[in-house]
Design an enzyme around this catalytic site. Sequence first.
Site, mmCIF file in Angstrom:
data_model
loop_
_atom_site.group_PDB
_atom_site.id
_atom_site.type_symbol
_atom_site.label_atom_id
_atom_site.label_comp_id
_atom_site.label_asym_id
_atom_site.label_seq_id
_atom_site.Cartn_x
_atom_site.Cartn_y
_atom_site.Cartn_z
ATOM 1 C CD GLU A 80 -3.276 0.823 1.958
ATOM 2 O OE1 GLU A 80 -4.281 1.521 1.779
ATOM 3 O OE2 GLU A 80 -3.130 0.065 2.939
ATOM 4 C CG ASP B 145 -3.675 1.507 8.650
ATOM 5 O OD1 ASP B 145 -2.589 1.311 8.060
ATOM 6 O OD2 ASP B 145 -4.779 1.498 8.061
ATOM 7 C CG ASN C 77 -6.869 -6.536 2.978
ATOM 8 O OD1 ASN C 77 -7.187 -5.960 4.022
ATOM 9 N ND2 ASN C 77 -6.415 -5.893 1.922
ATOM 10 C CG ASP D 178 -2.828 -5.796 4.080
ATOM 11 O OD1 ASP D 178 -3.563 -6.700 4.514
ATOM 12 O OD2 ASP D 178 -3.197 -4.612 3.991
ATOM 13 C CE1 TYR E 214 -3.470 -3.650 0.887
ATOM 14 C CE2 TYR E 214 -3.498 -2.341 -1.116
ATOM 15 C CZ TYR E 214 -3.956 -2.582 0.157
ATOM 16 O OH TYR E 214 -4.920 -1.753 0.705
#
Length: 254
Positions: free
Chosen positions: A35, A244, A150, A148, A109
Site C-alpha cells: 500500500e 495503521d 487482508n 497484507d 497486497y
Amino acid sequence: MKIASFNVNGIRAIIKKDFLEDFKKLDADILVIEETKYTDQGDNKFPFEQEGYYLYWTNSEVKKGYSGVAIYSKIKPLSIHYGLEDNKYDDEGRVITLEFEKFYLVGCYVPNSGEELKRLDFRMQFEDDLLKYLKDLDDKKPVIYTGDLNVAHMPIDLKNPQSNTRSAGYTIEERNAFTRLLDNGFIDTFRYLYPDTVKYSWWSYRFRAREKGIGWRIDYFVVSKRIISLVKDSEIRNDIYGSDHCPITLLIDL
C-alpha cells in the site's frame, strides 16, 4: 536471513515520520512494503531508496494513489516478475515475485473486499488465481509468501469475531480461501509457532483502536510446508508505529 513486511499506508506519508529509523531497526535482508499509494511520476523513481538494497516496485495504473508494492533486497534476485500469471493484476500494483537460488519470495497486497463487500467476487477470483500461481511456483522451488493478505483467518485473529462475520476480511469466503491455501501445502508461520498467542498487525485509526487493543491479524508470512523446519521465528512488531499496520518479520535459515 531476516525478511520483513510492512503495510506503510502511503510511502510519502510514512517517510515524513520515522520510516528511515524503522527501516534500520528492522535490519532486514529483504523488506516488502505494501500500500505504497505511489503513482509513477514519469521518471521511474521511487520516493524512498536505501544504499545497499536493490529496489523493485509496482504501482496502480487504474487509480492514482492506490495500492502498490515495493521490495528492498540486499541480495540480487535471479529474476523479477510483476503480477500473477501473465502479469495479471499488475495494473493494480498487487504482486511482486523475486526468484532467488533456493526460493521464491512473493510480496502481495491482497485486494480488500470493500464496503458492503462490493469487491468480494473480484477478491475471490484473485484468490483462485493466486493459489494456482503459488502452487506453480512451489512445483519449482519453495515459496515464501508475505504481505497484507487482508484476512483474519480464525476467531483468535481479531478482537471482535462475532460482530464481524460479514465484514471485509472476515467473511467465510475469504477465510475459506486462506484455508484452501494452507491445505495445498503452505503454512501460516506465526500461527504454527504461536498457536494460542493473541497479537494483531492492523488497527483502525478510529476510536483509539490500537491503544485499546482492538485489532486484526491480517499480515502474514506463509511458507511452503517443506521448509517450515527452517523457520526460526515469525514476529509481529507491535513496537513499531507510523502506519495503521505494524511490520512483521520472518527469521529463516536459508
